[in-house]
Write a protein that holds these residues in place. Structure first.
Motif, mmCIF file in Angstrom:
data_model
loop_
_atom_site.group_PDB
_atom_site.id
_atom_site.type_symbol
_atom_site.label_atom_id
_atom_site.label_comp_id
_atom_site.label_asym_id
_atom_site.label_seq_id
_atom_site.Cartn_x
_atom_site.Cartn_y
_atom_site.Cartn_z
ATOM 1 N N ALA A 31 72.843 57.432 30.292
ATOM 2 C CA ALA A 31 72.515 56.302 31.158
ATOM 3 C C ALA A 31 73.601 55.244 31.008
ATOM 4 O O ALA A 31 74.093 55.008 29.899
ATOM 5 N N GLY A 43 78.040 48.285 19.900
ATOM 6 C CA GLY A 43 77.248 49.521 19.933
ATOM 7 C C GLY A 43 75.747 49.290 20.016
ATOM 8 O O GLY A 43 74.966 50.235 19.867
ATOM 9 N N SER A 71 77.447 61.901 15.455
ATOM 10 C CA SER A 71 76.948 61.172 14.281
ATOM 11 C C SER A 71 76.868 59.671 14.554
ATOM 12 O O SER A 71 76.003 58.987 14.011
ATOM 13 N N THR A 73 75.897 58.143 17.279
ATOM 14 C CA THR A 73 74.593 57.881 17.903
ATOM 15 C C THR A 73 73.465 58.084 16.903
ATOM 16 O O THR A 73 72.527 57.280 16.828
ATOM 17 N N ASP A 77 71.465 54.729 16.462
ATOM 18 C CA ASP A 77 70.208 54.649 17.234
ATOM 19 C C ASP A 77 68.992 55.200 16.484
ATOM 20 O O ASP A 77 67.868 54.936 16.893
ATOM 21 N N SER A 105 80.442 65.627 10.658
ATOM 22 C CA SER A 105 81.275 66.291 9.646
ATOM 23 C C SER A 105 80.995 65.797 8.247
ATOM 24 O O SER A 105 81.038 66.556 7.293
ATOM 25 N N GLU A 185 73.798 64.319 25.069
ATOM 26 C CA GLU A 185 73.364 62.954 25.422
ATOM 27 C C GLU A 185 74.352 61.875 25.017
ATOM 28 O O GLU A 185 74.196 60.716 25.396
ATOM 29 N N GLY A 187 77.151 60.041 21.848
ATOM 30 C CA GLY A 187 77.480 58.818 22.560
ATOM 31 C C GLY A 187 78.883 58.809 23.142
ATOM 32 O O GLY A 187 79.370 59.837 23.640
ATOM 33 N N ALA A 189 82.061 58.728 22.133
ATOM 34 C CA ALA A 189 83.127 59.657 21.730
ATOM 35 C C ALA A 189 82.791 61.081 22.158
ATOM 36 O O ALA A 189 83.666 61.836 22.608
HETATM 37 N N1 LIG Z 1 73.261 55.081 27.248
HETATM 38 C C1 LIG Z 1 73.193 56.309 26.782
HETATM 39 O O1 LIG Z 1 72.739 57.218 27.477
HETATM 40 C C2 LIG Z 1 73.659 56.603 25.392
HETATM 41 C C3 LIG Z 1 74.249 55.638 24.615
HETATM 42 N N2 LIG Z 1 74.678 55.947 23.351
HETATM 43 C C4 LIG Z 1 75.380 54.912 22.591
HETATM 44 O O2 LIG Z 1 76.641 55.427 22.159
HETATM 45 C C5 LIG Z 1 77.016 54.738 20.968
HETATM 46 C C6 LIG Z 1 77.541 55.739 19.949
HETATM 47 O O3 LIG Z 1 78.753 56.300 20.412
HETATM 48 P P1 LIG Z 1 79.904 56.650 19.353
HETATM 49 O O4 LIG Z 1 79.960 55.610 18.305
HETATM 50 O O5 LIG Z 1 81.133 56.925 20.119
HETATM 51 O O6 LIG Z 1 79.363 57.913 18.592
HETATM 52 P P2 LIG Z 1 79.063 59.432 19.023
HETATM 53 O O7 LIG Z 1 77.590 59.596 19.072
HETATM 54 O O8 LIG Z 1 79.865 59.849 20.191
HETATM 55 O O9 LIG Z 1 79.545 60.209 17.729
HETATM 56 C C7 LIG Z 1 80.919 60.284 17.433
HETATM 57 C C8 LIG Z 1 81.103 61.214 16.272
HETATM 58 O O10 LIG Z 1 80.816 62.566 16.654
HETATM 59 C C9 LIG Z 1 81.572 63.442 15.830
HETATM 60 N N3 LIG Z 1 82.390 64.397 16.591
HETATM 61 C C10 LIG Z 1 82.511 65.712 16.293
HETATM 62 N N4 LIG Z 1 83.314 66.338 17.139
HETATM 63 C C11 LIG Z 1 83.765 65.413 17.978
HETATM 64 C C12 LIG Z 1 84.670 65.461 19.065
HETATM 65 N N5 LIG Z 1 85.269 66.581 19.481
HETATM 66 N N6 LIG Z 1 84.929 64.317 19.693
HETATM 67 C C13 LIG Z 1 84.331 63.171 19.299
HETATM 68 N N7 LIG Z 1 83.444 63.073 18.280
HETATM 69 C C14 LIG Z 1 83.184 64.193 17.624
HETATM 70 C C15 LIG Z 1 82.481 62.549 14.989
HETATM 71 O O11 LIG Z 1 81.744 62.312 13.808
HETATM 72 P P3 LIG Z 1 82.067 63.043 12.442
HETATM 73 O O12 LIG Z 1 83.442 62.649 12.063
HETATM 74 O O13 LIG Z 1 80.995 62.524 11.564
HETATM 75 O O14 LIG Z 1 81.945 64.506 12.752
HETATM 76 C C16 LIG Z 1 82.521 61.258 15.761
HETATM 77 O O15 LIG Z 1 82.794 60.154 14.936
HETATM 78 C C17 LIG Z 1 75.803 53.978 20.483
HETATM 79 O O16 LIG Z 1 76.011 52.613 20.759
HETATM 80 C C18 LIG Z 1 74.670 54.534 21.318
HETATM 81 O O17 LIG Z 1 73.646 53.588 21.537
HETATM 82 C C19 LIG Z 1 74.513 57.179 22.824
HETATM 83 C C20 LIG Z 1 73.938 58.183 23.563
HETATM 84 C C21 LIG Z 1 73.497 57.971 24.925
#
Ligand SMILES: NC(=O)C1=CN([C@@H]2O[C@H](COP(=O)(O)OP(=O)(O)OC[C@H]3O[C@@H](n4cnc5c(N)ncnc54)[C@H](OP(=O)(O)O)[C@@H]3O)[C@@H](O)[C@H]2O)C=CC1
Ligand SMILES: Nc1nc(O)c(N)c(N[C@@H]2O[C@H](COP(=O)(O)O)[C@@H](O)[C@H]2O)n1
Length: 252
Positions: A31, A43, A71, A73, A77, A105, A185, A187, A189
């Motif tokens: 969304a 965030g 991770s 999200t 959240d 990870s 869903e 977030g 990244a």
């Molecule tokens: N409005 C909506 O519909 C939604 C909104 N959100 C919002 O999004 C925000 C979170 O987003 P964000 O902080 O970017 O976090 P993400 O949820 O996108 O998680 C990012 C993490 O995912 C892991 N990851 C593993 N593989 C990949 C890859 N290929 N590319 C990128 N990430 C990868 C990494 O963690 P690691 O290093 O630990 O593996 C990375 O740090 C929150 O504010 C949330 O509220 C979230 C979902 C839906």
């Protein structure tokens, strides 16, 4: 309403007719605000969807085997990713909840998170936590793995891949583990990472746009330019409550 709306199920009817695939069918969905933000400053989680489109999202969850978030999200959240807003199903009906899958990870998901509490309470499936960076695996990582496993999670390991190959490798792993349909869903990244490989890794993109502005400090995401030749086409546009819902499908 006892079943998902027809406009949602019709997006996925062709899946059943497809031959066995080596990756799940992927729906990338989130969304956003009118100015393309998915969260507030720093965030902050925002209730962007109105009640009707939130209900739609829960119906959409029933149409997928797995539901994936990053991770960021999961930590920010503390989501539930279940179908709790839907009217109760008959007692003998199959579980409608998708399996939560967290890419994490460093295994930072807290053992006390709602996903694990829901699993223990029977209001969500067992979460799978996918760790994809062997370089993170030290004694601390092992202690976190043991704590998560003790709390009920399943920890899956994804061999190390280049950044571009990580999502395809993840999808192959999930399909081998029985996930045929995957709802992604977020977030930010994760949306951007799936966006970058959308022409090969994503089948459907469904975006809910809420009629509000978040401002420049909000969290946005990146998507490549839509390339009609490589086939994402609009297949649904509708108002759901006060929100607009647009679905794009990639040609087979
Ligand atoms: N409005 C909506 O519909 C939604 C909104 N959100 C919002 O999004 C925000 C979170 O987003 P964000 O902080 O970017 O976090 P993400 O949820 O996108 O998680 C990012 C993490 O995912 C892991 N990851 C593993 N593989 C990949 C890859 N290929 N590319 C990128 N990430 C990868 C990494 O963690 P690691 O290093 O630990 O593996 C990375 O740090 C929150 O504010 C949330 O509220 C979230 C979902 C839906
Ligand atoms: N569809 C939708 N609309 C919004 O307004 C949202 N903020 C989100 N966020 C996503 O849903 C997760 C929360 O799910 P639960 O309510 O806890 O089941 C959140 O983590 C985002 O992935 N989605």
């Amino acid at each position: 309403m006892a079943n998902p709306p027809e406009y949602l199920t019709s997006l996925f009817t062709s899946y059943a007719a497809e031959p066995a695939e080596t990756r799940p069918f992927v729906t990338l969905t989130f969304a956003q605000s009118l100015d393309g933000k998915i969260a507030g400053a720093g965030g902050k989680q925002l209730p962007l969807s109105g009640p009707e489109s939130m209900l739609m999202t829960h119906w959409l969850r029933t149409l997928h085997d797995g539901i994936l978030v990053g991770s960021g999200t999961a930590l920010n959240d503390n989501p539930q990713l279940n179908t709790r807003l839907l009217p109760p199903a008959p007692a003998d009906a199959p579980d409608r909840n998708p399996r939560p899958i967290i890419i994490d990870s460093r295994l930072r998901l807290p053992p006390t998170c709602k996903l694990l509490n829901n699993y223990k309470a029977g209001t969500g499936r067992q979460p799978w936590v996918v760790s994809s960076e062997p370089s993170q695996r030290d004694a601390e990582w092992e202690a976190r793995r043991d704590a998560l496993t003790a709390a009920g999670a399943r920890v899956l390991l994804l061999p190390e891949h280049s950044s571009a190959a990580r999502i395809p490798a993840l999808l192959t792993l999930l399909r081998a583990e029985g996930i045929r349909t995957l709802m992604v869903e977020g977030g930010a990244a994760v949306i951007s990472a799936f966006g970058a490989c959308a022409t090969t890794c994503v089948n459907t993109i469904l975006i809910t746009t809420a009629p509000r502005l978040v401002g420049a400090a909000g969290v946005g995401y990146e998507m490549p330019e839509q390339d009609d030749e490589h086939g994402f086409h609009t297949v649904e546009t509708r108002l759901v409550g006060r929100d607009s819902v647009v679905a794009l499908r990639r040609d087979a």
